[in-house]
Design a protein around this motif. Structure first.
Motif, short mmCIF file in Angstrom:
data_model
loop_
_atom_site.label_atom_id
_atom_site.label_comp_id
_atom_site.label_asym_id
_atom_site.label_seq_id
_atom_site.Cartn_x
_atom_site.Cartn_y
_atom_site.Cartn_z
N UNK A 84 0.72 -1.04 0.04
CA UNK A 84 -0.10 0.04 0.03
C UNK A 84 0.91 1.30 0.12
N UNK A 85 0.69 2.32 -0.74
CA UNK A 85 1.17 3.53 -0.81
C UNK A 85 1.29 4.38 0.83
N UNK A 86 0.00 3.91 1.41
CA UNK A 86 0.15 4.78 2.60
C UNK A 86 -0.06 3.71 3.99
N UNK A 87 0.42 3.83 5.08
CA UNK A 87 0.24 2.94 6.12
C UNK A 87 -1.15 2.83 6.29
N UNK A 88 -1.75 1.71 6.83
CA UNK A 88 -2.96 1.25 7.23
C UNK A 88 -3.30 1.87 8.42
N UNK A 89 -4.51 2.49 8.76
CA UNK A 89 -4.83 3.16 10.06
C UNK A 89 -5.21 2.15 10.95
N UNK A 106 5.97 2.87 17.90
CA UNK A 106 7.16 3.17 18.37
C UNK A 106 8.41 2.82 17.24
N UNK A 107 8.21 1.97 16.32
CA UNK A 107 9.17 1.99 15.41
C UNK A 107 8.79 2.80 14.13
N UNK A 108 7.74 3.51 14.10
CA UNK A 108 7.12 4.31 12.99
C UNK A 108 7.00 3.58 11.61
N UNK A 113 -0.02 2.80 10.96
CA UNK A 113 -0.25 3.89 11.70
C UNK A 113 -1.37 3.96 12.75
N UNK A 114 -0.86 4.68 13.98
CA UNK A 114 -2.03 4.80 15.12
C UNK A 114 -2.98 6.07 14.44
N UNK A 115 -4.29 5.82 14.54
CA UNK A 115 -5.14 6.80 13.85
C UNK A 115 -6.19 7.14 14.93
N UNK A 127 -7.44 -1.19 10.66
CA UNK A 127 -7.37 -2.38 11.53
C UNK A 127 -7.84 -1.72 12.97
N UNK A 128 -8.93 -2.42 13.30
CA UNK A 128 -9.67 -1.98 14.75
C UNK A 128 -9.09 -2.91 15.78
N UNK A 129 -8.73 -2.49 16.88
CA UNK A 129 -8.67 -3.29 18.07
C UNK A 129 -9.70 -3.25 18.88
#
Lengths: 351, 351
Positions: A84-89, A106-108, A113-115, A127-129
């Motif tokens: 994917x071109x961008x990180x998944x949220x 923490x490793x960026x 990426x945290x959204x 991705x939903x926790x």
């Protein structure tokens, strides 16, 4: 909190290993999770079947990890598109476990990426926790989002009968558990995931292979003994009703929650989430929830709950870290007796 | 390879743990590495003092990890500037351990990025992996780069007397070791780092806290017993000269290397690095090196060494993964006896 239970268990949960055993990297090369000890996997399935808290049949893959902490990262890695071109949220409904943003970022990694707040998320790839009973507030959360492109990771670390009613047999795509919260053995650093999809199970295994080339066999074999002792406590006839871990846990937590709610009343400035009552399939009784954490709110206007409690020598984690305001703070309910008693005593006097 | 040694050890390296012990996350809150068992740390220091392979005095921090694999990642995290606009370049002289590029890049962290061959690196900010005796070729590598802004991670997994002469007491900024290569217990998933700088030690600890909230206590306590048995084998008077791990390892590896070199001669199309001879401070003798891997080169023009060996049912890793050409391949010298014998037998017939 659990130590006295295990002291009374006697030798059944003791573990011994000769110097020459468990030397190799490999445990079972015929398994997707090639570094998992078969004894551990079979005791995991047996315990889920006994408790009825999650589907753990043979068509669900078990992946062992260095605690559910490592499995959270393995699941993020497995669910993130590689190209994917961008990180998944990565999102969750607040208040959420403070580890989710920390472990995601923490490793960026540009993979994910945290959204933040799942409720305000716009888009259909994520991705939903979902955590239930929820850390920190003990509620039986459900997924907030629903899209065919979305993925969920169900964190069921506390979905055991000492903490909550077992209302249903969970059957999600990825379910995370940990020895630390089920039996108290945090020092084994052992968790497991139940995973429906083989490709996801393989990618999670790959993460653990790259990250730590597997998981301590010593911990796995010891945990197998411990889980066996828990199941035996319920499945082997026992006239004195001894060695029943979940009953022991409920008994202690019920007393602690009673004491905490009394102290909160005495203080007058704090509130707690209401207790929940539900029928438990495991015990067959109507069952109150006794979360592993107290989610305290300070009702004084503009109060910083963490600072206030720290001033009274109570170590807590600020609500801010959980996506809630500074009026909230999280306190462990699973500490040793003396620590818990001191916490309640100190809390009572704050006003 | 080491299993028969540990079978003959008797009960000295056996480990037993009651169900109620080692429950907590914490081991020693007064230590920078708060999840490290003091017994493990003290046996690590004792063994280094006995062997003389690395400085392990009290002013060096010990950090325990889930294998040296996790410690490699912890060291990358600790040495990477948090606020740099670009990832720091991670380099090593080929042939280098294939894990370095894989571990550096698998999460595509913008903190660090694999930049390949240290010899062709331009610039003065970097992290250089230096491995000796080198995996895969057994040579006593030294750092290639030298800049005040550069950092080095010394991977000394194989710097033990069964593999090589102990020529000096290593005293680098970060030195990595693993139980897997020192005693053979790969299944414990346990490594350790010796670290000079406190800030680096703290940041490595932070990585392990975020990644796995520490390291199995069961493995640490078992490894303490195992390392103790190794030191006792040399420090407690023993007329039969039994239970000497490094002597046992050298004896087996010396025979295996003899057999391998004969087979390579018989085949006629392979070569191996020349053996090295040096005075060993530990044994007091001139000592040949017996690397844990064979670094085979196929001298046929245009040969793909990996494919050729796979065609003869020899499982190897291609030289390409180590930054070398396809004419090279790496084979383990530490497998079980039967596996090694089969490898040599098959190799002999290839021409």
């Amino acid at each position: 909190m659990y130590q006295s239970f295990w002291r009374e268990m006697g030798s059944q949960a003791d573990h011994a290993v000769p110097g020459w055993q468990s030397i190799s990297y490999f445990s079972d090369v015929s398994n997707v999770c090639w570094f998992m000890e078969p004894e551990f996997a079979s005791e995991v399935r047996r315990l889920h079947n006994l408790v009825g808290n999650a589907v753990a049949s043979e068509d669900h893959f078990i992946i062992v990890g260095n605690g559910s902490t490592q499995l959270i990262q393995a699941a993020l890695y497995a669910l993130s598109p590689a190209d994917a071109p961008d990180p998944i949220s990565v999102v969750s409904e607040p208040p959420y476990y403070s580890g989710y943003p920390a472990l995601t970022n923490f490793l960026r990694s540009p993979l994910y990426r945290w959204a933040g707040d799942a409720k305000s998320f716009q888009g259909d790839t994520y991705i939903e926790f979902v955590c239930y009973p929820n850390n920190p507030d003990g509620l039986m959360n459900e997924a907030v989002l629903n899209s065919p492109n979305g993925k969920t990771i169900h964190d069921l670390a506390y979905y055991w009968p000492q903490y909550t009613a077992i209302t249903h047999t969970a059957d999600h795509d990825i379910m995370l558990f940990t020895v630390s919260k089920s039996t108290g053995h945090a020092g084994t650093r052992l968790g497991w995931a139940l995973v429906k999809d083989e490709a996801v199970a393989k990618k999670m295994t790959k993460f653990i292979e790259l990250n730590t080339i597997g998981v301590s066999k010593d911990s796995q074999l010891r945990a197998a003994k411990i889980l066996k002792a828990v199941s035996d406590g319920y499945e082997i006839p026992n006239p004195h009703k001894e060695h029943k871990l979940f009953d022991f846990g409920r008994q202690i937590l019920s007393r602690r929650w009673y004491e905490l709610r009394e102290a909160v009343k005495d203080s007058g400035i704090f509130t707690l989430p209401d207790s929940q009552l539900a029928p438990c399939k495991f015990s067959g009784k109507m069952t109150e929830n006794f979360p592993g954490f107290a989610w305290l709110k300070c009702e004084k206007e503009g109060a910083d709950c963490e600072s206030l409690l720290r001033d009274h020598k109570i170590v807590v984690r600020s609500g801010v870290l959980f996506g809630a305001g500074p009026s909230y703070a999280r306190v462990s309910m699973l500490d040793a007796d003396a620590t818990f008693d001191l916490f309640v005593e100190r809390l009572r006097t704050i006003n």
